[in-house]
Design an enzyme around this catalytic site. Structure first.
Site, PDB file in Angstrom:
ATOM      1  N   GLU A  71       0.709  -1.221   0.173  1.00 46.66           N
ATOM      2  CA  GLU A  71       0.063  -0.043   0.087  1.00 46.66           C
ATOM      3  C   GLU A  71       0.920   1.302  -0.046  1.00 46.66           C
ATOM      4  O   GLU A  71       0.470   2.307  -0.770  1.00 46.66           O
ATOM      5  CB  GLU A  71      -1.044   0.062   1.260  1.00 46.66           C
ATOM      6  CG  GLU A  71      -0.558  -0.245   2.602  1.00 46.66           C
ATOM      7  CD  GLU A  71      -0.335  -1.702   2.883  1.00 46.66           C
ATOM      8  OE1 GLU A  71       0.151  -2.677   2.367  1.00 46.66           O
ATOM      9  OE2 GLU A  71      -0.933  -1.944   4.082  1.00 46.66           O
ATOM     10  N   CYS A 122      -1.053  -2.532   7.948  1.00 47.48           N
ATOM     11  CA  CYS A 122      -0.481  -2.346   9.396  1.00 47.48           C
ATOM     12  C   CYS A 122      -0.814  -0.962   9.725  1.00 47.48           C
ATOM     13  O   CYS A 122      -1.115  -0.167   9.248  1.00 47.48           O
ATOM     14  CB  CYS A 122       0.943  -2.472   9.239  1.00 47.48           C
ATOM     15  SG  CYS A 122       1.946  -1.324   8.284  1.00 47.48           S
ATOM     16  N   CYS A 172       1.127   1.921   7.740  1.00 46.21           N
ATOM     17  CA  CYS A 172       0.483   2.287   6.262  1.00 46.21           C
ATOM     18  C   CYS A 172      -0.894   2.739   6.714  1.00 46.21           C
ATOM     19  O   CYS A 172      -1.378   3.587   5.523  1.00 46.21           O
ATOM     20  CB  CYS A 172       0.431   0.975   5.370  1.00 46.21           C
ATOM     21  SG  CYS A 172       1.825   0.273   5.020  1.00 46.21           S
TER      22      CYS A 172
END
Length: 144
Positions: A72, A98, A101
């Site tokens: 991402e 996560c 991100c």
């Protein structure tokens, strides 16, 4: 767009993200991402090393190098280099984001995240939900 049609498109984009993940040179996990805005794919990404670095993601002990970018992050950074932006877009991921991100997702203006598999730490998903981002998991991405 009807709910059934949206689901059909969501599954198609997730299948494309899975295909994109296979481009990753990482051994432990291969993750793919697509950013879609106004019915167009505006960016893509997979986890891997920054441009110009050796494509090996892990060290001799199978630990991921600290400088490996998540899928991402790569997709969002690719948009930043383009004339486009991700405001109002949907992010399709093979694995939920996560916590690091998730901050970038929010700041990029992405309003919806659709993913297949759960990441081991779900604090990124909780953060995005708290921020009002629409989060959806679709496990079965095959056509019915």
């Amino acid at each position: 767009m009807s709910k059934a049609k949206q689901l059909r498109y969501d599954k198609a984009y997730l299948r494309m993200a899975e295909t994109w993940a296979k481009l990753s040179h990482c051994n432990r996990k291969q993750v793919g991402a697509l950013i879609v805005k106004d019915d167009m794919i505006i960016s893509d990404g997979y986890n891997g090393t920054p441009s110009g670095f050796d494509n090996c993601c892990e060290d001799d002990n199978e630990k991921t190098h600290w400088y490996v970018l998540h899928a991402e992050a790569n997709a969002i950074l690719k948009v930043a280099k383009s004339t486009n932006n991700a405001k109002g877009a949907t992010l399709y991921l093979t694995m939920s984001p996560c916590k690091d991100c998730s901050k970038m997702i929010l700041q990029a203006g992405i309003v919806r995240v659709v993913y297949i598999n759960h990441y081991k730490d779900d604090s990124g998903v909780h953060f995005l939900k708290t921020a009002g981002i629409n989060i959806e998991q679709i496990i079965n991405i095959e056509n019915e």
